[in-house]
Every structure is written in structure tokens, then in C-alpha cells.
Scaffold this motif. Structure first.
Motif, mmCIF file in Angstrom:
data_model
loop_
_atom_site.group_PDB
_atom_site.id
_atom_site.type_symbol
_atom_site.label_atom_id
_atom_site.label_comp_id
_atom_site.label_asym_id
_atom_site.label_seq_id
_atom_site.Cartn_x
_atom_site.Cartn_y
_atom_site.Cartn_z
ATOM 1 N N LEU A 115 0.815 -1.224 0.000
ATOM 2 C CA LEU A 115 0.000 0.000 0.000
ATOM 3 C C LEU A 115 0.848 1.274 0.000
ATOM 4 O O LEU A 115 0.297 2.373 -0.021
ATOM 5 N N GLY A 116 2.171 1.130 0.042
ATOM 6 C CA GLY A 116 3.024 2.315 0.084
ATOM 7 C C GLY A 116 2.819 3.124 1.350
ATOM 8 O O GLY A 116 2.736 4.350 1.314
ATOM 9 N N TRP A 117 2.786 2.423 2.470
ATOM 10 C CA TRP A 117 2.447 3.047 3.755
ATOM 11 C C TRP A 117 3.621 2.872 4.704
ATOM 12 O O TRP A 117 4.051 1.742 4.943
ATOM 13 N N PRO A 118 4.199 3.887 5.266
ATOM 14 C CA PRO A 118 3.802 5.286 5.125
ATOM 15 C C PRO A 118 4.181 5.864 3.768
ATOM 16 O O PRO A 118 5.069 5.355 3.090
ATOM 17 N N ALA A 119 3.487 6.916 3.421
ATOM 18 C CA ALA A 119 3.733 7.561 2.134
ATOM 19 C C ALA A 119 5.086 8.270 2.150
ATOM 20 O O ALA A 119 5.654 8.551 3.208
ATOM 21 N N ARG A 120 5.583 8.558 0.953
ATOM 22 C CA ARG A 120 6.852 9.295 0.876
ATOM 23 C C ARG A 120 6.675 10.689 1.471
ATOM 24 O O ARG A 120 5.590 11.266 1.465
ATOM 25 N N GLN A 121 7.754 11.210 1.977
ATOM 26 C CA GLN A 121 7.717 12.532 2.596
ATOM 27 C C GLN A 121 7.550 13.623 1.528
ATOM 28 O O GLN A 121 8.252 13.612 0.515
ATOM 29 N N TRP A 122 6.633 14.509 1.748
ATOM 30 C CA TRP A 122 6.416 15.620 0.812
ATOM 31 C C TRP A 122 6.315 16.960 1.527
ATOM 32 O O TRP A 122 6.266 18.011 0.893
ATOM 33 N N MET A 123 6.339 16.896 2.853
ATOM 34 C CA MET A 123 6.185 18.118 3.639
ATOM 35 C C MET A 123 7.519 18.853 3.748
ATOM 36 O O MET A 123 8.539 18.250 4.072
ATOM 37 N N PRO A 124 7.542 20.156 3.510
ATOM 38 C CA PRO A 124 8.772 20.915 3.707
ATOM 39 C C PRO A 124 9.069 21.091 5.189
ATOM 40 O O PRO A 124 8.158 21.202 6.006
ATOM 41 N N ALA A 125 10.333 21.066 5.525
ATOM 42 C CA ALA A 125 10.729 21.363 6.900
ATOM 43 C C ALA A 125 10.501 22.847 7.169
ATOM 44 O O ALA A 125 10.821 23.695 6.333
ATOM 45 N N ARG A 126 9.947 23.170 8.307
ATOM 46 C CA ARG A 126 9.659 24.561 8.661
ATOM 47 C C ARG A 126 10.329 24.913 9.978
ATOM 48 O O ARG A 126 10.537 24.071 10.847
#
Length: 486
Positions: free
Chosen positions: A26-37
Motif C-alpha cells: 500500500l506504500g504506507w507510510p507515504a513518501r515525505q512531501w512536507m517541507p521542513a519549517r
């Protein structure tokens, strides 16, 4: 509790391997797409979650499925999150064993799969309802196999949205001392008493605190041995408290029940259809109020087994039409006056539920005055007034708080109320077992959508520079004009 056979460890290992394979498929967890803030040079968590019980775990895993990182903070030691191993006193869960709870659609993550891997199909068929402490064992396993990041022994002592509305600061009390963290968004997965605490009737003020307890208090019921105990209420927790006192050797237990009879039908169970689970949020205000108020008025009966657990004791007494009129100390005991006469008790247990009670939760001091509630939004018809519903927060589609006065608490909408007081806005999807996965998915998808919108410029820039080729130019030969072909 059922004991496992010698092959249970290998069977459980096989289940975990199956789950790992399912997650990979299922590709879980998904790839990271969130920018570091960061804020002022300080790193920010994507999401902080307060509460490591079943709601917090389900929320974290649902966010991970969408590639959003979450960290859970829980004040309890590992293995004691939620009420199951501390204040809950039922022998079994009240929900049917077949409900999949926080499994989020993953068959190998269900309680049934975990149970059968250790104890077998025959034991599952013989089980009536899930033993309470075994549910806690399952949640410990769930946390481990899903790799949930829980920081135990960590109390959140303060919550304050940043003035620029970019995040929320959490003040923490940890074994190493006081500290704080920043998070872009905060989820309150704080359970049945999520925005307050016990609803305590005023009449207990006549008693020393040592002479009474709320049914949600942590208490050694062994201290009630030989005592005359009064229990106020007749709901599930009242029955559980009464039974625990009787089993601990109480001299007698008198249940003082305001109603003239116990409710017989669980209307909440009758309402639990997928249409309500998915559609409650979109109902008009009048219909939301109608269904929640109706269930409140008719009340939920205590479970059949819990009631029998009390009534099988000859020194248990069910007193109907018996509201408390007054209480006064009488030496080391107390006199409790009711329309049916006076009772003398050595100890009193009030099982009167919970309420939204912001002053009871000092960690919310920075936001309490600014949270918009349903009494700010809706006026019920005469006769349909309901204090619990009045005090419920008016939440957005991702369970986010709204400001009572726009602009007075920037960033309040970055706090998401994923606990019981969300029921009027969203239905019962934020704590109870039947629909906790639906609620967690709704929360996670809403938060992911909000993140994408506020980070749009970042994702647009990534799109513009994206240059991963699908074709290299050598996959074809350009055709000659027709007249040049042989």
C-alpha cells in the motif's frame, strides 16, 4: 484472560510479517512531501498530538499514510495511555468484538487478527466481548508494529498559538524538566474528558474530599472493604464502580438512580450507520442538534453484563426515583437525603459523567476564552436546551477550532479537537471504537489539505523545477516526409 499456546509467538510474528507486506503493497507510510519549517530558527513538528490512546494512535497512523509526520505526547507511562489500565473498571469492552476500531482498513491490524494469531479461531468464537486489559495489550502492539512516535511521561502544560498564526507552542513537563516544542498543527486526542473533566454535582461540597470519589478517579477500591457505599447514577461507569466496590468487599452498595427505570435501548447504537458516520458533519444545525439531544435525553443503558455484575450480589440495591436532595456529614459517615428516605454511607461515588470545563484544564488557558462554541452558533427550540451541546466546540471540517471573535486569537484554527466534545459537529468519530478509523482518516485528509494549501508556493516551485525525464529522445526515430520515403 485467555492464555496463549506455545506457538503463539511464531503465529504473531507471522501476522506481523503479513502486516509489513500489506503496508509495503500500500506504500504506507507515504513518501515525505512536507517541507521542513522553522520559526525563529527553531524547528517545527508537522503535527503534535496530545494523547497516546486509541484516538491519538489512529490519528498518527492515518497521517503517516498521507506522508505527514506526527509526534504524540502522553503524560502516562508507556502501556498506561488512555483509561484501560488505570481508571476503567469494566471487565470487558462495551462494543461488539467484531468492530475493527483503529485498524484503518488493514485486516492484519485488527484486534481479531492479533487475537487469533495468539489464541486461535476457537478462542475467538468463544469470546463474548474483548477483555479490557487485553484491549490495552493490543494497543501496545499496535503502537509497536506501526512505529508510532510516542513521548511518554510528558505532560502538556500550556498551549499557545504563535502570534503570526504559523504554528502552536506546547509547554512540556518531562522527566528531564520543563521544555517546549513548536508544531505547525496540534491535535487534541484527549479522550472522553478532552476539554474539561468530571461533572461533579454541587452536593459533594458538603463532604471532605476523602469521603467521595468520581467514577473516573484513580482509586484503590480495596479501601472500600466493609464500608457502606453509595453510588450516584446508573450508567455504564456507575455499574462498573458499584461492581468493583462489591467485589472489593464493600458491606453494601446502594445505587441512587434519579430515573424511575433504567433505559433499555441504546439509541446511539441504532444511529450508527455509515450514512451518519460520513454525513453528520454536512447536516443542517437543527438535525445535528436533534439527533445528539435525542440520544442525550433518552440516555444510554448500562451494558447487560455490567448490570448483572452488580445485581448478582445480594448486598447491591437499585433505588429508582432517588435523586439526591441533600448531604450532611454524620460523624465519620454521611446522611444522604432523597425522596425515598435517608441513607447512611461511609463513602460516596459519583458517576455523573464529564463536561467541557476549561478552567479545569489550565493548559488551555491561552485559548479557552477564544474558542467558538455551539451556544455562539445555534439557538435550540424551547424545550430542547442541552448544556452539554451548548458547550461543545463549533468545529471546522478538519476538527479545527474556530475563533469566537475573528482576529482575537490568530492561529487558533491550527488546533484540532479530535476528542469526545467533537461529537455535535462531526458525530461520534473521534474517540469511540466503532468509527474511530473514519474520524482519523477525515482528520488526516483535512490536515493534509490545509498543509498543501498553505505550502502551495513551495509545491509550485518544486513543480517548476521538476525535471525527472520519462523519455530520453532515443525511444523513436522521426519519420521522413511521405515524399522522401522509399
Amino acid at each position: 484472560m485467555t492464555t496463549s499456546d506455545p506457538a503463539s509467538s511464531s503465529s504473531l510474528a507471522a501476522l506481523e510479517a503479513r502486516l509489513a507486506q500489506d503496508l509495503e503493497y500500500l506504500g504506507w507510510p507515504a513518501r515525505q512531501w512536507m517541507p521542513a519549517r522553522q520559526a525563529g530558527g527553531e524547528p517545527m513538528l508537522d503535527v503534535a498530538i496530545v494523547g497516546g490512546g486509541q484516538a491519538g494512535l489512529a490519528a498518527s497512523v492515518a497521517l503517516a499514510q498521507l506522508g505527514v509526520r506526527a509526534v504524540i505526547f502522553d503524560r502516562s507511562p508507556a502501556g498506561s495511555e488512555g483509561p484501560w489500565a488505570t481508571t476503567a473498571r469494566m471487565e470487558t469492552l462495551r462494543s461488539p468484538k467484531e468492530l475493527t476500531g483503529p485498524a484503518l482498513g488493514l485486516p492484519a491490524l485488527t484486534f481479531r487478527a492479533w487475537f487469533e494469531a495468539q489464541f486461535g479461531l476457537e478462542a475467538w468464537a468463544a469470546m463474548d466481548k474483548i477483555p479490557r486489559l487485553q484491549w490495552m495489550d493490543y494497543l501496545v502492539w499496535y503502537r509497536r508494529v506501526m512505529g508510532v512516535d510516542v513521548r511518554n511521561d510528558t505532560a502538556v502544560t500550556g498551549i499557545q498559538p504563535l502570534p503570526d498564526a504559523t504554528g502552536v507552542r506546547l509547554a512540556l513537563r518531562t522527566p528531564g524538566g520543563e521544555s517546549s516544542v513548536l508544531a505547525r498543527r496540534l491535535v487534541l486526542a484527549t479522550g472522553r474528558d478532552g476539554l474539561g473533566g468530571p461533572a461533579v454535582p454541587a452536593f459533594v461540597n458538603a463532604l471532605p474530599r476523602s469521603k467521595w470519589a468520581h467514577s473516573s478517579d484513580e482509586m484503590d477500591y480495596g479501601r472500600l472493604k466493609g464500608l457502606r457505599v453509595g453510588v450516584i447514577g446508573a450508567g455504564s461507569s456507575a455499574m462498573d464502580s458499584a461492581a468493583t466496590a462489591l467485589e472489593a468487599g464493600a458491606h453494601s452498595v446502594e445505587l441512587l438512580i434519579r430515573r424511575t427505570d433504567l433505559p433499555r435501548v441504546n439509541k446511539g447504537k441504532g444511529a450508527g450507520v455509515p450514512g451518519l458516520t460520513q454525513g453528520h458533519y454536512d447536516l443542517p444545525d437543527e438535525l445535528k442538534w436533534r439527533i445528539r439531544h435525542y440520544i442525550n435525553v433518552l440516555n444510554v443503558p448500562p451494558p447487560h453484563g455490567s448490570t448483572l455484575r452488580v445485581s448478582r450480589h445480594p448486598n447491591a440495591f437499585f433505588n429508582f426515583g432517588c435523586p439526591v436532595l441533600a448531604i450532611e456529614p454524620k460523624g465519620e459517615a454521611m446522611r444522604v437525603s432523597t425522596p425515598k428516605g435517608d441513607f447512611e454511607f461511609d463513602f460516596l461515588i459519583v458517576s455523573t459523567g464529564f463536561k467541557v470545563d476549561w478552567p479545569n484544564r489550565p493548559e488551555f488557558d491561552g485559548i479557552a476564552a477564544h474558542v467558538r462554541t455551539w451556544k455562539d452558533r445555534f439557538q435550540p427550540a424551547p424545550g430542547d436546551e442541552d448544556q452539554e451541546l451548548d458547550d461543545s466546540p463549533d468545529l471546522g471540517p478538519a476538527f479545527e477550532f474556530k475563533e469566537r471573535a475573528p482576529g482575537e486569537c490568530p492561529g487558533l484554527g491550527r488546533i484540532h479537537c479530535f476528542c469526545y466534545p467533537a461529537a455535535l459537529s462531526h458525530g461520534t468519530v473521534s474517540g469511540d471504537i466503532p468509527a474511530i478509523s473514519d474520524g482519523a482518516k477525515r482528520l488526516a485528509s483535512g490536515i493534509a489539505s490545509l498543509f498543501y494549501r498553505e505550502d502551495f508556493d513551495h509545491h509550485w516551485a518544486n513543480l517548476e523545477v521538476f525535471a525527472e525525464p520519462e523519455l530520453f529522445g532515443d525511444e523513436w526515430t522521426p519519420a521522413l516526409p511521405p515524399q522522401e520515403r522509399n
